[in-house]
Design a protein around this motif. Sequence first.
Motif, PDB file in Angstrom:
ATOM      1  N   UNK A   1       0.834  -1.200   0.000  1.00  0.00           N
ATOM      2  CA  UNK A   1       0.000   0.000   0.000  1.00  0.00           C
ATOM      3  C   UNK A   1       0.866   1.246   0.000  1.00  0.00           C
ATOM      4  N   UNK A   2       0.374   2.258  -0.708  1.00  0.00           N
ATOM      5  CA  UNK A   2       1.087   3.528  -0.812  1.00  0.00           C
ATOM      6  C   UNK A   2       0.174   4.642  -0.324  1.00  0.00           C
ATOM      7  N   UNK A   3       0.795   5.649   0.267  1.00  0.00           N
ATOM      8  CA  UNK A   3       0.059   6.813   0.738  1.00  0.00           C
ATOM      9  C   UNK A   3       0.368   8.021  -0.127  1.00  0.00           C
TER      10      UNK A   3
ATOM     11  N   UNK B   1       0.664  12.574   3.502  1.00  0.00           N
ATOM     12  CA  UNK B   1       1.808  12.329   4.383  1.00  0.00           C
ATOM     13  C   UNK B   1       2.404  13.669   4.804  1.00  0.00           C
ATOM     14  N   UNK B   2       2.476  14.603   3.881  1.00  0.00           N
ATOM     15  CA  UNK B   2       2.974  15.943   4.203  1.00  0.00           C
ATOM     16  C   UNK B   2       2.110  16.608   5.274  1.00  0.00           C
TER      17      UNK B   2
ATOM     18  N   UNK C   1       5.243   4.433   0.734  1.00  0.00           N
ATOM     19  CA  UNK C   1       4.798   3.124   1.212  1.00  0.00           C
ATOM     20  C   UNK C   1       4.640   3.148   2.732  1.00  0.00           C
ATOM     21  N   UNK C   2       3.819   2.256   3.227  1.00  0.00           N
ATOM     22  CA  UNK C   2       3.627   2.154   4.673  1.00  0.00           C
ATOM     23  C   UNK C   2       4.959   1.860   5.351  1.00  0.00           C
TER      24      UNK C   2
ATOM     25  N   UNK D   1      -1.686   7.744  12.350  1.00  0.00           N
ATOM     26  CA  UNK D   1      -1.382   8.656  11.246  1.00  0.00           C
ATOM     27  C   UNK D   1      -1.408   7.922   9.913  1.00  0.00           C
ATOM     28  N   UNK D   2      -0.909   6.692   9.878  1.00  0.00           N
ATOM     29  CA  UNK D   2      -0.963   5.915   8.632  1.00  0.00           C
ATOM     30  C   UNK D   2      -2.416   5.612   8.256  1.00  0.00           C
TER      31      UNK D   2
END
Length: 79
Positions: A2-4, A9-10, A36-37, A60-61
């Motif tokens: 999984x990608x954020x 994220x910022x 990525x996580x 946060x994730x």
Amino acid sequence: MKKGNYDLVLEVVEFYEDEEIMGDFKNKFKENENVSKKSFVKFFNRFIDDMSEVEFIKKNWEYVESGGDWSILEDDEWG
């Protein structure tokens, strides 16, 4: 894996209001790069003072993974 979204994220990084964390983030990740996580957790683990902060990293994730929906925390002790 999984990608954020970089922008989400910022947002998390900005929440910390710490210039060192912000600078390291911008040096480590390219703008608009999906994170990525594994990279997210590894990055934030460098800045924790004690193990209780691991839960904040997880939450946060979850926020990033939800696409920026803070309501995921409403029924939680962090909400």
